[in-house]
Write an enzyme that holds these catalytic residues in place. Structure first.
Site, PDB file in Angstrom:
ATOM      1  N   ASP A  59     -33.949 -18.169  17.438  1.00 18.03           N
ATOM      2  CA  ASP A  59     -32.501 -18.108  17.368  1.00 18.03           C
ATOM      3  C   ASP A  59     -32.066 -17.212  16.218  1.00 18.03           C
ATOM      4  O   ASP A  59     -32.784 -16.283  15.844  1.00 18.03           O
ATOM      5  CB  ASP A  59     -31.948 -19.535  17.213  1.00 18.03           C
ATOM      6  N   HIS A  94     -25.678 -20.530  14.683  1.00 19.44           N
ATOM      7  CA  HIS A  94     -26.180 -20.940  16.003  1.00 19.44           C
ATOM      8  C   HIS A  94     -27.541 -21.620  15.892  1.00 19.44           C
ATOM      9  O   HIS A  94     -27.781 -22.676  16.505  1.00 19.44           O
ATOM     10  CB  HIS A  94     -26.260 -19.713  16.918  1.00 19.44           C
ATOM     11  N   SER A 265     -26.459 -23.412  25.755  1.00 14.42           N
ATOM     12  CA  SER A 265     -27.323 -23.454  24.572  1.00 14.42           C
ATOM     13  C   SER A 265     -27.545 -24.891  24.131  1.00 14.42           C
ATOM     14  O   SER A 265     -28.671 -25.318  23.869  1.00 14.42           O
ATOM     15  CB  SER A 265     -26.679 -22.679  23.414  1.00 14.42           C
TER      16      SER A 265
END
Length: 411
Positions: A59, A94, A265
């Site tokens: 990520d 994220h 996600s």
């Protein structure tokens, strides 16, 4: 709402900050309860909490100092190095968010506050393979050929550094040969790969495939609403295998913040946590059987559909299914079964060469001719009998004419 969508590599996420800084952590845990119950996580924790498992999060990077992740993060390689100007620190929003959903352990007395992940005793291996769209090097990263192979490199790195599960909450329009090879390598090493199905489903009956989710061997995860219906944005196509909550899902952000958002996600991260629970309990279970356990777990299963796959994953039921699958061998064994690890020649029977039977083509042709003549004769005989029978029947059934009285004879 901050969108995490990119042309080359995209984080399948939309987020908004919920409570910045020193938030009331009890509010955080209470907000999480719905998602955890939907996934059957509290029941699963009576069996395992993920101890001994490493989940690689490929990520934007993970904040190892967040109070709900401290001590659980292994910071791995940054494959995006050189994309940002020198001295720019990555925000790691994220990646931290996804890591917390997988292995957040909370904080405070008894870890009762803050975010708790599906597998709170698992470790996270952070591998940076993408930039978030607010980073200055974002466009350069998606345009520069130097970074084209970062996902494939990240997968191989994760495998070689002990990952049991790899979370891929990202998407691309096209796969590369290197990515396919890396996924094949990971599966050959017993590593489970979980990826986001993508957020391109709005207004589409069937959306384009998203990669790496659509590559065979990868568990593709769709997002559902709190009512367990497919989220409108969730990509719908035949690559979707299972589903998980993806709307109003709360997680941790860098700097002890908490965020809430929606996307496939989040759904993929939650399923990665369930996969971690399975690998913790059954570490030798092959990826294909882990996928089978996940597909067998949904409580409401009306069969397969391209929106939610086999349904919403249930952690406890997945562990139960894994227990049954763990009792079986992945390959056949016993007398007369060839060991797949040995070359074919090494296991050939020692009884000598196989006798080759040669067919006499001339004899076959003669026999075929005789059979054809016999068939023709039989057919002809049947036809003659049928004709004679028809004539005979016609003679018997036809009306007999009455002759007039002959003239010149006595009456």
């Amino acid at each position: 709402m901050l969108k995490r969508l990119a042309c080359a590599v995209a984080a399948a996420l939309c987020t908004v900050p919920l409570v910045p800084g020193t938030a009331a952590a009890d509010q955080v845990r209470a907000t999480q309860e719905r998602v955890l119950r939907m996934l059957g996580v509290p029941q699963a924790w009576t069996i395992t909490r993920g101890r001994g498992v490493i989940v690689a999060v490929l990520d934007s990077g993970v904040d190892p100092n967040h109070r709900d992740l401290a001590g659980s993060v292994i910071t791995g390689k940054d494959f995006t190095a050189g994309a940002n100007p020198r001295g720019v620190a990555p925000p790691r929003l994220h990646g931290t968010y996804m890591a917390s959903l997988i292995a957040g352990h909370g904080h405070g007395p008894g870890n009762a506050d803050g975010v708790i992940g599906v597998a709170p005793e698992a470790k996270v291996l952070s591998v940076r393979v993408l930039l978030e769209d607010q980073e200055p090097g974002f466009r350069e990263f998606n345009r520069d050929p130097r970074f084209e192979g970062v996902v494939a490199k990240g997968i191989r790195y994760a495998v070689d550094h002990g990952a049991d599960v790899i979370n891929l909450s990202l998407s691309k329009d096209r796969p590369t040969k290197e990515e396919r090879d890396a996924i094949r390598y990971a599966i050959s090493k017993g590593v489970v790969l979980v990826a986001a199905a993508g957020n391109a489903g709005e207004g589409r009956r069937t959306a384009p495939y998203s990669y790496p989710a659509a590559i065979p061997g990868v568990i593709s995860v769709a997002a559902v609403t709190p009512e367990m219906q497919r989220a409108p944005f969730s990509t719908r196509n035949s690559s979707v295998m299972v589903a998980a909550p993806g709307v109003d899902v709360l997680g941790a952000g860098p700097g002890d913040e908490y965020w809430v958002g929606r996307g496939t996600s989040q759904a993929a991260a939650l399923v990665s946590g369930v996969a971690a629970l399975i690998k913790s309990r059954y570490p030798k279970l092959p990826p294909a059987l882990v996928a089978q356990a996940l597909c067998s777990s949904p409580v409401r299963s009306g069969g397969y559909n391209t929106g939610t796959g086999f349904g919403v994953v249930h952690a406890y039921r997945a562990l139960t299914a894994a227990a049954a699958l763990a009792g079986h061998r992945f390959t056949a064994s016993g007398r007369g079964v060839r060991d797949p690890r040995l070359p074919i020649r090494a296991t050939a029977p020692a009884t000598g060469p196989i006798t080759l039977v040669r067919r006499d083509r001339r004899a076959v042709a003669v026999r075929f001719g005789v059979a054809a003549v016999a068939f023709t004769g039989t057919a002809g005989g049947v036809a003659v009998v049928a004709v004679l029978r028809r004539r005979r029947t016609a003679g018997r059934d036809a009306p007999v004419p009455l002759s007039p009285r002959p003239t010149g004879l006595p009456t």
